[in-house]
Write a protein that holds these residues in place. Structure first.
Motif, mmCIF file in Angstrom:
data_model
loop_
_atom_site.group_PDB
_atom_site.id
_atom_site.type_symbol
_atom_site.label_atom_id
_atom_site.label_comp_id
_atom_site.label_asym_id
_atom_site.label_seq_id
_atom_site.Cartn_x
_atom_site.Cartn_y
_atom_site.Cartn_z
ATOM 1 N N TYR A 67 0.836 -1.202 0.000
ATOM 2 C CA TYR A 67 0.000 0.000 0.000
ATOM 3 C C TYR A 67 0.865 1.243 0.000
ATOM 4 O O TYR A 67 0.611 2.202 -0.722
ATOM 5 C CB TYR A 67 -0.897 0.014 1.234
ATOM 6 N N GLU B 227 3.879 1.648 -1.104
ATOM 7 C CA GLU B 227 4.481 1.866 -2.427
ATOM 8 C C GLU B 227 3.465 2.426 -3.398
ATOM 9 O O GLU B 227 3.759 3.326 -4.179
ATOM 10 C CB GLU B 227 5.021 0.537 -2.967
ATOM 11 N N SER B 228 2.248 1.848 -3.351
ATOM 12 C CA SER B 228 1.225 2.284 -4.289
ATOM 13 C C SER B 228 0.859 3.750 -4.050
ATOM 14 O O SER B 228 0.735 4.538 -4.995
ATOM 15 C CB SER B 228 0.002 1.390 -4.149
ATOM 16 N N LEU B 229 0.706 4.138 -2.785
ATOM 17 C CA LEU B 229 0.383 5.534 -2.458
ATOM 18 C C LEU B 229 1.463 6.459 -2.994
ATOM 19 O O LEU B 229 1.184 7.505 -3.581
ATOM 20 C CB LEU B 229 0.276 5.704 -0.946
ATOM 21 N N ASP B 230 2.705 6.061 -2.786
ATOM 22 C CA ASP B 230 3.841 6.846 -3.233
ATOM 23 C C ASP B 230 3.811 7.005 -4.747
ATOM 24 O O ASP B 230 3.957 8.106 -5.270
ATOM 25 C CB ASP B 230 5.130 6.121 -2.833
ATOM 26 N N ALA B 231 3.627 5.857 -5.432
ATOM 27 C CA ALA B 231 3.687 5.871 -6.891
ATOM 28 C C ALA B 231 2.552 6.683 -7.487
ATOM 29 O O ALA B 231 2.622 7.105 -8.627
ATOM 30 C CB ALA B 231 3.638 4.442 -7.437
ATOM 31 N N ARG B 232 1.481 6.899 -6.723
ATOM 32 C CA ARG B 232 0.345 7.630 -7.259
ATOM 33 C C ARG B 232 0.315 9.066 -6.775
ATOM 34 O O ARG B 232 -0.697 9.746 -6.883
ATOM 35 C CB ARG B 232 -0.940 6.896 -6.922
ATOM 36 N N GLY B 233 1.452 9.491 -6.247
ATOM 37 C CA GLY B 233 1.589 10.910 -5.957
ATOM 38 C C GLY B 233 0.879 11.377 -4.707
ATOM 39 O O GLY B 233 0.636 12.569 -4.536
ATOM 40 N N PHE B 234 0.566 10.455 -3.802
ATOM 41 C CA PHE B 234 -0.127 10.856 -2.583
ATOM 42 C C PHE B 234 0.800 11.680 -1.704
ATOM 43 O O PHE B 234 1.978 11.357 -1.557
ATOM 44 C CB PHE B 234 -0.599 9.618 -1.826
ATOM 45 N N GLY B 235 0.257 12.759 -1.113
ATOM 46 C CA GLY B 235 1.040 13.549 -0.177
ATOM 47 C C GLY B 235 1.683 14.762 -0.810
ATOM 48 O O GLY B 235 2.488 15.421 -0.179
ATOM 49 N N SER B 236 1.335 15.048 -2.069
ATOM 50 C CA SER B 236 1.881 16.283 -2.627
ATOM 51 C C SER B 236 1.109 17.463 -2.055
ATOM 52 O O SER B 236 0.016 17.306 -1.513
ATOM 53 C CB SER B 236 1.812 16.273 -4.149
#
Lengths: 503, 278
Positions: B189, B191-200
């Motif tokens: 999860y 990794e997926s959040l990271d890869a989808r730009g979460f937290g910008s």
């Protein structure tokens, strides 16, 4: 100007003894389709994760060299900044979704970019059409099948308008029909949008005709080659390539359509002699299934089925999803009780489910094998102290078979080749032959036609809970449209495998 | 249909207050009926296995209370001097357990309704901006629960295939693989959040959930119900003091009627549909 450049990339996971990637240099030009192949454990996932900075940002470890993806250096830019430029689709269909309904999931990446509402709406509609998931848009993620989830994941990745799509074995957890659906979506994006794509995939024969470059990884070392050179050298390759190499066709055809031209020049092959369906060589009937019925609620899964299994025989059970294969195996194993009819077996039957991982949960291989006789544990001497979940997928599969079914006389395997690379599949075949030679009756439910043609002596085709074809592979698989090997589609005449065809 | 997540949050708060504060068995029974009547039209064909947990939670307190409590005057029978469970078993203790169990069952039922009706994306959409990250984390955690149950099931099945017992004694051995599977999933999860730009930094909203009249009705009704329950104090039911429950207070009955609004709006809209078709 390449879209992605890998420049002398080396990487070692924290606390790992050996590096996962060794001095990898390669480039992806805009619009290219790149197939990444290599045995499991060779570093494919690691390499793909370098492309959007997950390696080293989320993994840690020692990273050398540099990756420039869409103009950004991954050493100084975090994965979330690359998220808008590189769409990433993971292997496991259930662990990449954040929200619980499809539409929200499609918008999630765009929300993170801060796009305006009307633009998001437009893009959601567009990706829904591009990927063909309009019928799924109102569904909740947890009601979707694995194949549907992967298509939603692709659509979600696409919605942010990435410059490249990276797919890490997107079909390895799926059954073949779902895998086919997912690959079709990928191929359509390539054909219609000219999408730059890097994909790791075992089903090479499906995508080889579309590929511009093939990257082959072996123990972290990358070879970047043109498709023909790469396939000639070895590794996973389509059966037509094997045949072309034997027949000396140049340039090598990569798919069935190219191969047809050459196949016409072959002398019309004589019909394949009926393969050695050596009935007398088989052992006694170990298990007899009589008039078996099973239904889930009102839905029949197995209907009036009669079958006998002999020792020494490897049988492949094939059919579309929901045709009753798994139910039949579970009935034979005694995990389900027949509602009508009977399973007569005097010997122990064991069932190995699709997800072999679920069977392994001890701290070491030694713990898993505790209580097994020495003969069963012998092949695993080298890895006794390893953590079972760190083994490669093929090793895990073998260990699962050993702990569940080592001593069974009737061995029932459900989709054992799902997600395995060709070498591991070959090893699994050899392992099953040894078990059969020792007198076990083996039934494998599988969609993998090429592997079944190579491994099984008897093929059962199943539909609607009934067996509608039963016989040797040469007879059953050759006059079929769906369950035919690539060679059989090309040459006909009952020839199934590239090494059999007379030249 | 009620759609707004805040309407459901208001309803759930009031329903939980009704389940716990008064503990009057008549009211608990009525509330259970209301919750079931809301659950059925909203579940949309989905089966919720959580009911089993609810029933188990309802029964366990009865067993514990009656077997361990020695208080109460209405003796059912007396066990000889066995340690812990020996002694007088009383009806008072059994009823006390039942009352607790009913409250727990109601809690599970209320959460089952919320789980089927509220989409996490809708809930995130109404959260104020500063809470967005925390909200997403909670949404992920909520999504984890059913998956953890599913992995527990597959681990149990796997153990059965390996010929190991699936009884209570094996529970600790199930725990480790469950923990491992959950941790592996959590990493994925991440990794997926990271890869989808979460937290910008930037952040926009795709969906806004509009307030409809029924949503507003539910909020107003639930707040009124909550006020009726909390502001007018009643003596809670306590079988040790008085075995026989008193008649429910009028304000609490009124509160429960207000809590039935989601079911009533569904019935009304159905009648409306029927009238149109006629």
């Amino acid at each position: 100007m390449p879209l992605i450049t890998l420049d002398g990339v080396s990487y070692r996971y924290p606390e790992a003894e050996r590096p996962a990637l060794v001095d990898v240099s390669a480039a992806v030009e805009p619009g290219q389709v790149i197939l990444l192949r290599g045995p499991s454990g060779s570093g494919k996932s690691t390499l793909l994760r370098c492309l959007n900075g997950l390696v080293p940002h989320s993994t840690g470890g020692e990273f050398g060299g540099r990756v420039i993806a869409c103009g950004l250096d991954t050493r100084t830019h975090a994965p979330r900044e690359l998220g808008a430029r590189i769409g990433f689709v993971f292997q496991h269909p259930d662990a990449q979704f954040v929200l619980d309904d499809v539409e929200a999931e499609l918008a999630f990446g765009m929300e993170n970019l801060g796009l305006a509402g009307p633009l998001m709406r437009k893009r959601v509609e567009e990706v829904i059409d591009q990927v063909g998931i309009n019928h799924l848009r109102r569904r909740r993620i947890d009601t979707l099948s694995g194949g549907e989830r992967q298509r939603v994941a692709i659509a979600a990745a696409l919605a942010v308008h990435p410059q490249a799509l990276v797919l890490d074995e997107p079909t390895s957890q799926l059954d073949p029909q779902a895998a086919e659906d997912v690959l079709q979506v990928v191929m359509r994006l390539v054909a219609e949008l000219g999408m730059t794509t890097v994909i790791a995939e075992h089903r090479v024969e499906r995508i080889a005709p579309f590929v511009d470059r093939i990257w082959t990884l072996d123990a972290g070392v990358l070879k970047d080659q043109g498709p023909r050179t790469a396939l000639t050298e070895g590794g996973a390759r389509p059966p037509v390539v094997d045949l072309a190499l034997r027949a000396g066709w140049t340039p090598i055809p990569l798919g069935l359509r190219d191969a047809r031209v050459y196949a016409q020049r072959l002398p019309k092959p004589p019909p394949c002699p009926p393969p050695d369906f050596r009935e007398p060589g088989w052992g006694p009937v170990l298990c007899r299934v009589e008039n078996l019925d099973y239904r889930y609620g009102a839905v029949p899964a197995v209907r009036g089925l009669t079958l006998s299994l002999r020792g020494g025989q490897i049988t492949a059970l094939m059919g579309r999803n929901g045709s009753g294969k798994t139910t039949l195996l579970k009935l034979i194993a005694g995990l389900l009780r027949p509602q009508h009819g009977a399973v007569r077996a005097d010997v122990r039957a064991a069932y190995v489910p699709q997800d072999a991982d679920a069977l392994l949960f001890s701290a070491t291989v030694e713990d898993e094998l505790r209580g097994q006789p020495p003969a069963v544990a012998a092949p695993f001497q080298r890895w006794l102290h390893r953590y079972p979940r760190d083994l490669s997928s093929g090793e895990r599969q073998q260990l699962a078979i050993a702990v569940v079914a080592a001593q069974a006389d009737v061995l029932l395997l459900d989709e054992p080749t799902r997600g395995l690379d060709p070498l591991v599949k070959k090893a699994l075949s050899a392992f099953l032959r040894i078990r059969a030679a020792a007198g076990a009756a083996i039934v494998i439910a599988t969609h993998d036609v090429e592997w079944a043609a190579r491994t099984a002596e008897r093929i059962l085709l199943m539909a609607e809970g009934e067996i509608y074809a039963d016989g040797p592979p040469g007879a059953v698989l050759s006059d079929s449209l769906v369950f035919a090997t690539q060679i059989s589609k090309l040459v006909g005449g009952g020839w199934l495998l590239p090494e059999q065809v007379p030249l | 249909m009620i759609r707004h997540p805040l309407a459901w949050c208001a309803w759930a708060t009031a329903a939980l207050a009704a389940a716990f504060i008064d503990r009057n068995p008549f009211l608990q029974a009525l509330l259970l009926l209301i919750v079931i009547n809301i659950f059925i039209p909203y579940r949309g064909g989905r089966q919720i296995r959580i009911w089993k947990i609810g029933v188990a939670l309802a029964v366990v307190p009865i067993i514990f209370s009656v077997a361990l409590s020695r208080f109460g005057t209405h003796v059912l029978f007396t066990l000889p001097g066995i340690p812990i469970i020996g002694g007088r078993w009383t009806l008072d203790a059994a009823l006390f357990g039942a009352s607790t169990g009913a409250a727990l069952l109601l809690t599970v039922a209320v959460f089952a309704v919320v789980q089927t009706t509220v989409r996490s994306a809708d809930l995130l959409a109404v959260l104020p901006r500063p809470f967005y990250r925390a909200g997403t984390t909670v949404a992920l955690a909520l999504a984890f629960a059913p998956k953890t149950v599913a992995s527990l099931q597959s681990i149990r099945e796997a153990r059965q295939l390996r010929g190991q017992r699936a009884g209570w004694r094996s529970a600790p051995q199930l725990l480790l693989p469950l923990l491992l599977t959950t941790l592996e999933r959590a990493l994925q999860y991440g990794e997926s959040l990271d890869a989808r730009g979460f937290g910008s930094r930037r952040r926009s909203r795709y969906r806004s959930v509009p307030w409809a009249i029924p949503d507003v009705l539910v909020v107003v009704g639930s707040l009124a119900a909550l006020a009726a329950i909390v502001l007018v104090p009643v003596q809670p039911y306590n079988p040790y003091l008085n075995l026989r429950p008193s008649a429910p207070a009028v304000n609490n009955i009124l509160a429960l009627v207000l809590l039935a609004i989601p079911a009533i709006t569904v019935s009304l809209s159905r009648m409306d549909h029927a009238a149109h078709h006629a």
